[in-house]
Design a protein around this motif. Sequence first.
Motif, PDB file in Angstrom:
ATOM      1  N   LEU A 159      20.309  10.908 -26.704  1.00  0.00           N
ATOM      2  CA  LEU A 159      21.015  10.395 -25.530  1.00  0.00           C
ATOM      3  C   LEU A 159      21.137  11.449 -24.440  1.00  0.00           C
ATOM      4  O   LEU A 159      21.935  11.285 -23.512  1.00  0.00           O
ATOM      5  CB  LEU A 159      22.417   9.901 -25.931  1.00  0.00           C
ATOM      6  CG  LEU A 159      22.462   8.739 -26.917  1.00  0.00           C
ATOM      7  CD1 LEU A 159      23.898   8.417 -27.290  1.00  0.00           C
ATOM      8  CD2 LEU A 159      21.774   7.522 -26.320  1.00  0.00           C
ATOM      9  N   ALA A 160      20.375  12.529 -24.558  1.00  0.00           N
ATOM     10  CA  ALA A 160      20.444  13.598 -23.565  1.00  0.00           C
ATOM     11  C   ALA A 160      20.190  13.036 -22.175  1.00  0.00           C
ATOM     12  O   ALA A 160      19.237  12.316 -21.951  1.00  0.00           O
ATOM     13  CB  ALA A 160      19.420  14.679 -23.894  1.00  0.00           C
ATOM     14  N   GLY A 161      21.042  13.360 -21.244  1.00  0.00           N
ATOM     15  CA  GLY A 161      20.889  12.898 -19.871  1.00  0.00           C
ATOM     16  C   GLY A 161      21.703  11.670 -19.550  1.00  0.00           C
ATOM     17  O   GLY A 161      21.991  11.411 -18.382  1.00  0.00           O
ATOM     18  N   TYR A 162      22.084  10.891 -20.554  1.00  0.00           N
ATOM     19  CA  TYR A 162      22.848   9.675 -20.307  1.00  0.00           C
ATOM     20  C   TYR A 162      24.340   9.863 -20.582  1.00  0.00           C
ATOM     21  O   TYR A 162      25.136   8.969 -20.300  1.00  0.00           O
ATOM     22  CB  TYR A 162      22.299   8.526 -21.146  1.00  0.00           C
ATOM     23  CG  TYR A 162      20.881   8.174 -20.781  1.00  0.00           C
ATOM     24  CD1 TYR A 162      20.602   7.365 -19.687  1.00  0.00           C
ATOM     25  CD2 TYR A 162      19.806   8.697 -21.488  1.00  0.00           C
ATOM     26  CE1 TYR A 162      19.303   7.072 -19.328  1.00  0.00           C
ATOM     27  CE2 TYR A 162      18.498   8.410 -21.141  1.00  0.00           C
ATOM     28  CZ  TYR A 162      18.253   7.592 -20.059  1.00  0.00           C
ATOM     29  OH  TYR A 162      16.959   7.314 -19.695  1.00  0.00           O
ATOM     30  N   LEU A 163      24.699  11.004 -21.140  1.00  0.00           N
ATOM     31  CA  LEU A 163      26.101  11.286 -21.436  1.00  0.00           C
ATOM     32  C   LEU A 163      26.607  12.392 -20.518  1.00  0.00           C
ATOM     33  O   LEU A 163      25.823  13.199 -20.018  1.00  0.00           O
ATOM     34  CB  LEU A 163      26.260  11.722 -22.895  1.00  0.00           C
ATOM     35  CG  LEU A 163      25.807  10.744 -23.980  1.00  0.00           C
ATOM     36  CD1 LEU A 163      25.973  11.380 -25.355  1.00  0.00           C
ATOM     37  CD2 LEU A 163      26.598   9.448 -23.904  1.00  0.00           C
ATOM     38  N   PRO A 164      27.904  12.474 -20.286  1.00  0.00           N
ATOM     39  CA  PRO A 164      28.460  13.615 -19.547  1.00  0.00           C
ATOM     40  C   PRO A 164      28.141  14.911 -20.284  1.00  0.00           C
ATOM     41  O   PRO A 164      27.868  14.903 -21.493  1.00  0.00           O
ATOM     42  CB  PRO A 164      29.971  13.329 -19.542  1.00  0.00           C
ATOM     43  CG  PRO A 164      30.083  11.854 -19.741  1.00  0.00           C
ATOM     44  CD  PRO A 164      28.932  11.474 -20.623  1.00  0.00           C
ATOM     45  N   PRO A 165      28.142  16.038 -19.591  1.00  0.00           N
ATOM     46  CA  PRO A 165      27.779  17.307 -20.242  1.00  0.00           C
ATOM     47  C   PRO A 165      28.717  17.654 -21.383  1.00  0.00           C
ATOM     48  O   PRO A 165      29.899  17.297 -21.376  1.00  0.00           O
ATOM     49  CB  PRO A 165      27.884  18.330 -19.101  1.00  0.00           C
ATOM     50  CG  PRO A 165      28.746  17.694 -18.077  1.00  0.00           C
ATOM     51  CD  PRO A 165      28.495  16.229 -18.178  1.00  0.00           C
TER      52      PRO A 165
END
Length: 691
Positions: free
Chosen positions: A507-513
């Motif tokens: 889900l990298a990029g779709y979640l907050p940091p």
Amino acid sequence: MKRSIFLFLSFFLLVSIAASAQIQKAKAQWSYSFSKPDVKKGETVDLVFTATIDKDWYMYSSDFDPDLGPMLTTFTFEKNNTFEVVGKLKPQNPKTKFEEVWNGNVKYFEGKAVFKQTIKILADNPVIKGTSEYQTCSHVTGLCIPGGEDFEFKGLKVAAAGSTVAPESTPAESNVASADSTENAAAAPAPATVDSSSSTLTEKAPVAAAANTEDTAADGSLWAFALAAFLSGLVALLTPCVFPIIPMTVSYFTNQEKGKVKAFMYGISIVLIYTLIGTVVSRLNGPAFANFLSTHWLPNLLFFGIFIVFGLSFLGLFEIVLPSGFVNKMDQKADQGGYAGVFFMAFTLVLVSFSCTGPIVGSLLVASAGGEVVKPIIGMAAFSAAFAIPFTSFALFPQWLKSLPKSGGWLNTVKVCLGFLELALALKFFSIADQVYHWGLLDREIYLAFWIVIFAMLGFYLLGKIRTPHDSLLEKVSVPRLLLSIITFTFVIYMLPGMWGAPLKALAGYLPPQSSLDFDLSKRSAGTAAAGNSSEIAGKYSDLFHLPHELNGFFDYQEALAYAKKVNKPVFIDFTGHGCVNCREMEARVWVDPAVLQRLRNDYVIVALYVDDKTELPESQWYTSKYDNKVKKTIGAQNADLQIVKYNNNAQPHYCLVDHEGNLLVKPKNYDLNAANFAAFLDSGKAAFGK
């Protein structure tokens, strides 16, 4: 006598062949341009040679063994004192194949060939002339024809060597030794002001963004978006507003004169109507709104609201319908018959099905809204193609109707599942605004909590444990629903560890940091092992931004250069953004690689420059950019201006390895998920710095 006649005829035949050969021309047309319209004296510019190659013909490139056999493409310049050639001729992405006749690999172009040659401008009015030699060959007959022509480059504007185009004394490139810099522990020796003349960009020059040859992600994302749009069109067919219309539409065309032709026109009309919608959206957006639409709070909250409304509509809370009067007028036009009637019948289908397709179409347009011109058009064309193909196919072959499943409650199930997905995707837009403006309302664990609940409810819905207003009673669970529920609950379980710090690379990029997590077990277990000298280099904006993976670094360009000079290390510049999906993916999948992480931690001074941050700076730090003549008031605006003016690029992610004065050590790198390539990139920068 016979022999004389034979010799005469042979001679005549040879002369005829020779004459016909003389009128054969190489199958390519050339054009010549500069990579940018103006430069300063002493700077470099690329000459761009572009050949349009005839169909079924190809042209040999310039970058393979010249002794192999074929004629390589070459450009010979008339020497004079107004310019000088820098480096070798660079063919742009030729193809490679093994040719048995030459017993080796050759490189060639089909359709279009582009060559670039860098030159240095030495005078105000450079005279750039020469001749070309090349060879075109036919795929069909095998015939090869050599070619060549004179060329001349005109129209380049040359500014005086002393003129500057970069902002003077801007906060991005000013001396760090200012009144407010005393609060920063890292502002040791103030570095000299960066010489903006080292940039190859001049005022109003084109900016390399998605067209960057190394940034192939743009093309990939466009194809992925088109595929997603096509699949969305197929899903739209399974909604309760559309699926029952298919048999009625088919019966209409089977009773018509020239029914098959009209059915084909019907499908084309559907595609044209939806593509027209995409075209209008693209023209309304325009490239100038790209940054505004992707980062400003207003459009992101608007898109968030649109997705929420569409999601609730799919769940059955209400229906989105167009005014009945408008729909009835279109229906009356459809009853007129003829090809005009076919078009209005397609228009009526679009309107009648709007309550089901509207949320999907709206979601596609929102997903493509970002100043894109091509993306909305491609999206609507792909969506409508999937939408139109079944109507046209069943009208052409009505016997296929017998294989269609009957309408029923399963159609509403598809609609409800889409509703859950709309609610989940809505959070992405709110998250972007939350990160850009530092509201702190939707941190990573809250975002994940919403997704876990939404997808868990979707899983229970598929098992029949939850019913929405338009659902029929589910007496037994079918195998497809059971399999989908297994996939959904597996996804939920995958997300659960993310609440306590698991990276969730998928889900990298779709979640907050990950830095927004309040409780991160991975940080606690790491302890101070990676803390390094964080207290020594804490500086500007460290309360607003955080580097991933416990890396230490800066968020101010000049601070990073000053510290790099102090510790004698090269600088790793990360031009990034809060709303940059590819940036987060690079951090989660490439930066985390041990080889890459070790190099970033030990070999470089890192500076992350957010180009979309909306934090407004004190008025004393504002400046007017000489690139676009706009006042740069925010951290993001000044970082974006620095990237454009200094490094001739406005794409993110964009990684630059520079020395203490900000000069590039090697060619910058963009989105590349190959960790080995990225480690090699870092090694090349370190080696160049050592020299």
